[in-house]
Design a protein around this motif. Structure first.
Motif, PDB file in Angstrom:
ATOM      1  N   SER A  72       0.823  -1.208   0.000  1.00  0.00           N
ATOM      2  CA  SER A  72       0.000   0.000   0.000  1.00  0.00           C
ATOM      3  C   SER A  72       0.856   1.256   0.000  1.00  0.00           C
ATOM      4  O   SER A  72       0.559   2.224  -0.711  1.00  0.00           O
ATOM      5  CB  SER A  72      -0.924   0.020   1.218  1.00  0.00           C
ATOM      6  OG  SER A  72      -1.820  -1.049   1.166  1.00  0.00           O
ATOM      7  N   LEU A  73       1.933   1.250   0.778  1.00  0.00           N
ATOM      8  CA  LEU A  73       2.826   2.407   0.807  1.00  0.00           C
ATOM      9  C   LEU A  73       3.479   2.602  -0.560  1.00  0.00           C
ATOM     10  O   LEU A  73       3.559   3.725  -1.056  1.00  0.00           O
ATOM     11  CB  LEU A  73       3.888   2.212   1.882  1.00  0.00           C
ATOM     12  CG  LEU A  73       4.606   3.493   2.259  1.00  0.00           C
ATOM     13  CD1 LEU A  73       4.457   3.728   3.749  1.00  0.00           C
ATOM     14  CD2 LEU A  73       6.049   3.409   1.911  1.00  0.00           C
ATOM     15  N   LEU A  74       3.922   1.536  -1.179  1.00  0.00           N
ATOM     16  CA  LEU A  74       4.489   1.641  -2.520  1.00  0.00           C
ATOM     17  C   LEU A  74       3.441   2.081  -3.541  1.00  0.00           C
ATOM     18  O   LEU A  74       3.756   2.815  -4.480  1.00  0.00           O
ATOM     19  CB  LEU A  74       5.110   0.315  -2.937  1.00  0.00           C
ATOM     20  CG  LEU A  74       6.388  -0.074  -2.220  1.00  0.00           C
ATOM     21  CD1 LEU A  74       6.830  -1.469  -2.629  1.00  0.00           C
ATOM     22  CD2 LEU A  74       7.480   0.932  -2.500  1.00  0.00           C
ATOM     23  N   GLY A  75       2.204   1.648  -3.362  1.00  0.00           N
ATOM     24  CA  GLY A  75       1.122   2.086  -4.248  1.00  0.00           C
ATOM     25  C   GLY A  75       0.863   3.578  -4.138  1.00  0.00           C
ATOM     26  O   GLY A  75       0.635   4.254  -5.147  1.00  0.00           O
ATOM     27  N   GLY A  76       0.905   4.104  -2.925  1.00  0.00           N
ATOM     28  CA  GLY A  76       0.747   5.547  -2.745  1.00  0.00           C
ATOM     29  C   GLY A  76       1.888   6.322  -3.375  1.00  0.00           C
ATOM     30  O   GLY A  76       1.684   7.360  -4.012  1.00  0.00           O
ATOM     31  N   ALA A  77       3.106   5.811  -3.224  1.00  0.00           N
ATOM     32  CA  ALA A  77       4.266   6.465  -3.833  1.00  0.00           C
ATOM     33  C   ALA A  77       4.178   6.404  -5.353  1.00  0.00           C
ATOM     34  O   ALA A  77       4.514   7.376  -6.037  1.00  0.00           O
ATOM     35  CB  ALA A  77       5.554   5.819  -3.346  1.00  0.00           C
ATOM     36  N   ALA A  78       3.721   5.279  -5.891  1.00  0.00           N
ATOM     37  CA  ALA A  78       3.579   5.159  -7.340  1.00  0.00           C
ATOM     38  C   ALA A  78       2.511   6.106  -7.865  1.00  0.00           C
ATOM     39  O   ALA A  78       2.678   6.712  -8.932  1.00  0.00           O
ATOM     40  CB  ALA A  78       3.234   3.718  -7.715  1.00  0.00           C
ATOM     41  N   GLY A  79       1.422   6.271  -7.128  1.00  0.00           N
ATOM     42  CA  GLY A  79       0.387   7.220  -7.528  1.00  0.00           C
ATOM     43  C   GLY A  79       0.899   8.642  -7.547  1.00  0.00           C
ATOM     44  O   GLY A  79       0.619   9.414  -8.479  1.00  0.00           O
ATOM     45  N   ALA A  80       1.654   9.010  -6.536  1.00  0.00           N
ATOM     46  CA  ALA A  80       2.226  10.362  -6.497  1.00  0.00           C
ATOM     47  C   ALA A  80       3.245  10.552  -7.616  1.00  0.00           C
ATOM     48  O   ALA A  80       3.323  11.623  -8.224  1.00  0.00           O
ATOM     49  CB  ALA A  80       2.871  10.613  -5.145  1.00  0.00           C
ATOM     50  N   TRP A  81       4.016   9.505  -7.914  1.00  0.00           N
ATOM     51  CA  TRP A  81       5.001   9.592  -8.992  1.00  0.00           C
ATOM     52  C   TRP A  81       4.306   9.777 -10.338  1.00  0.00           C
ATOM     53  O   TRP A  81       4.726  10.581 -11.173  1.00  0.00           O
ATOM     54  CB  TRP A  81       5.864   8.335  -8.991  1.00  0.00           C
ATOM     55  CG  TRP A  81       6.868   8.309 -10.098  1.00  0.00           C
ATOM     56  CD1 TRP A  81       8.018   9.031 -10.177  1.00  0.00           C
ATOM     57  CD2 TRP A  81       6.806   7.512 -11.285  1.00  0.00           C
ATOM     58  NE1 TRP A  81       8.674   8.729 -11.324  1.00  0.00           N
ATOM     59  CE2 TRP A  81       7.963   7.803 -12.023  1.00  0.00           C
ATOM     60  CE3 TRP A  81       5.908   6.579 -11.774  1.00  0.00           C
ATOM     61  CZ2 TRP A  81       8.220   7.203 -13.244  1.00  0.00           C
ATOM     62  CZ3 TRP A  81       6.163   5.974 -12.983  1.00  0.00           C
ATOM     63  CH2 TRP A  81       7.309   6.282 -13.699  1.00  0.00           C
ATOM     64  N   LEU A  82       3.219   9.022 -10.561  1.00  0.00           N
ATOM     65  CA  LEU A  82       2.482   9.162 -11.826  1.00  0.00           C
ATOM     66  C   LEU A  82       1.854  10.537 -11.961  1.00  0.00           C
ATOM     67  O   LEU A  82       1.851  11.117 -13.052  1.00  0.00           O
ATOM     68  CB  LEU A  82       1.405   8.078 -11.933  1.00  0.00           C
ATOM     69  CG  LEU A  82       1.922   6.668 -12.210  1.00  0.00           C
ATOM     70  CD1 LEU A  82       0.793   5.665 -12.100  1.00  0.00           C
ATOM     71  CD2 LEU A  82       2.567   6.601 -13.580  1.00  0.00           C
TER      72      LEU A  82
END
Length: 90
Positions: free
Chosen positions: A75-85
């Motif tokens: 979930s933490l990596l998913g949030g970081a990926a969303g912010a990166w996108l």
């Protein structure tokens, strides 16, 4: 109630991942903060199961702790990926 708490934990990890990505910190500090955010809640399940493995439901506590740790990390990596996108689009 436990399902709501698990969902809340995972949603908070997504928000924390998003926020950590936007922080102007060095990568090492971000990784350290991520580990410090993910570890405490699963340890509430893992520590009793590892200290007394012969107790009833110790294997269930261990499984819940590991699942929360993995789910929190994803979930933490998913949030970081969303912010990166989002940053990449802008």
């Amino acid at each position: 109630m436990p399902k709501i708490l698990a969902a809340l934990y995972l949603l908070l990890m997504v928000a924390a991942g998003w926020r950590l990505f936007t922080m102007p910190w060095a990568r090492g500090w971000k990784v350290g903060a991520a580990v410090a955010l993910i570890i405490p809640i699963p340890m509430l399940f893992l520590v009793p199961a590892l200290m007394q493995p012969d107790r009833p439901f110790a294997d269930l506590l261990r499984a819940i702790g590991v699942a929360l740790m993995l789910g929190g990390g994803v979930s933490l990596l998913g949030g970081a990926a969303g912010a990166w996108l989002k940053a990449r689009r802008a």
